[in-house]
Design an enzyme around this catalytic site. Sequence first.
Site, short mmCIF file in Angstrom:
data_model
loop_
_atom_site.label_atom_id
_atom_site.label_comp_id
_atom_site.label_asym_id
_atom_site.label_seq_id
_atom_site.Cartn_x
_atom_site.Cartn_y
_atom_site.Cartn_z
N GLY A 127 -69.89 -5.68 19.67
CA GLY A 127 -68.88 -4.81 20.18
C GLY A 127 -67.53 -5.65 20.78
N GLY A 128 -67.15 -5.11 21.75
CA GLY A 128 -66.17 -5.69 22.50
C GLY A 128 -66.37 -7.18 23.16
N GLY A 136 -46.56 -30.18 -2.51
CA GLY A 136 -46.58 -29.63 -1.13
C GLY A 136 -47.68 -30.04 -0.12
N ALA A 137 -48.93 -30.30 -0.60
CA ALA A 137 -50.03 -30.88 0.33
C ALA A 137 -49.70 -32.09 0.77
CB ALA A 137 -51.10 -30.93 -0.83
#
Length: 517
Positions: free
Chosen positions: A172-173, A407-408
């Site tokens: 949960g939280g 781009g790499a």
Amino acid sequence: MSRTVEKLRELKLRENEVLKMGGEDAVRKHQEKGKLTARERLFHLFDPGTFQELDALVTHRCTHFGMEDTFIPADGVITGHGLVDGRPVFAYAQDFTARGGSLGEMHAKKITKVQDLALKAGAPVVGMNDSGGARIQEGVDALAGFGEIFTRNADASGVIPQICAIMGPTAGGAVYSPGMMDWVFMVKDSSYMFITGPDVIRSVTGEVIDFESLGGAMTHAVKSGVAHFAVDSDMAAIEGIRELLTYFPSNNMEDPPVKDLGDDPFRVEPALDSLIPDAANAAYDVRTLIKLLADGGEMFETQPLFAPNIVTGFVRMNGRSTGVIANQPAVMAGCLDIDASDKAARFIRFCDAFNIPLITIADVPGFLPGSSQEWGGIIRHGAKLLWSYVEATVPKILLITRKAYGGAYIAMSSKHLGADMVFAWPTAEIAVMGAEGAANIIHRREIREAPDPARTRREKKEAYEALFSNPYIAASRGYVDAVIQPSETRPRIIGALEALGSKRVQKPARKHGNIPL
């Protein structure tokens, strides 16, 4: 009996009551599962005899559902401070033997007090999670406690190191505090993390899944990347935390500690001259390269099971703590993808926050192609990697060993993103793309119309390789500072790091410079 003696006796009784934790039966059952108790975990974390407990006598003040008659020793969490490798550290450990380590108002206040003290002192904070979750009898007070903890996680981010060990249930939280911390250890077979458990998932979606598959250590270490380390026992987690802390300064105003391993900074490594295979598509393990460069051949690898196509970790170079990011040709040819981009970006930002220099080792054919990557957001995830390198102001060294395409090439700490010094081996290939793909595009018609298309394609490929598949054009433009003999890499990098040790950069002012990724 004198009044003073009586008061001292009362103190001892209260202390003994707390030291019993959840009671003999609860402690025995806990230990039978192979788990250390909360206090044992803290005693092993800190240097012998240095742990000092805080708020041992804190109790809850809930009066609902019969809680007014329920005593929870230390309110289910042990907090305090001590020394780790001689340096101050603050810590807390939830006690599952005491009401399942459930988090209520006072439990949370104990944790936040330790967080506040750590931030004031400029010292790391370590949390050990082992809890059944929010104490539902306390209602919104328990929820408020989680929020107060999260707020301090955010305030401390990039200011002091925050490390979490998941040593039992965290659901949960409660999962968000570990998710906001810098490093997360999980113990195999005894810990798990998830927002909603298997029962809720089954009732809402019909999916049937067990605790381990949903949120166990290996799930988070391999698939989600939430856990940076999956270890076999509580002791392994504690030993890992102690070692990890040796690479970090206590806070962002200090330099990382220097540890002399007795290695020669001028050491050359002849094995590096033959590390790159002759075949362009043949793989090698970049970790071999990293260890040959590092002091004593030691590397503390981070997230080794997640996005293994990129390697991140800490080494020492002439005693100095240094972060390493390297493409891994042995996995997916070292391609960058969504997970690799996230993994590297987060690592870069941590190192930059804590003044740890960066070495990047590039051997990358490109970003991984495919619709799943495009639809999954490779553009925005890849942008995180670019953003992190540009933002980083620590010394940045790039070594290109083989492929650095498109781009790499730019993304892997190129000179264009602010690398301070770029070295390349003679085997480096810095180009828009591989020779075969480039030849097929540039000479498409010529190849198609040739009497012998295969021969023409081969000739054009070889011509492209001769022209572009090398480091010398980039060196002629100043994008590579030196083409070096591989065996001489260690002294060249150490020399660069020493020269850049006093680097200072002033970035444009922002309203908030630490933009979340």
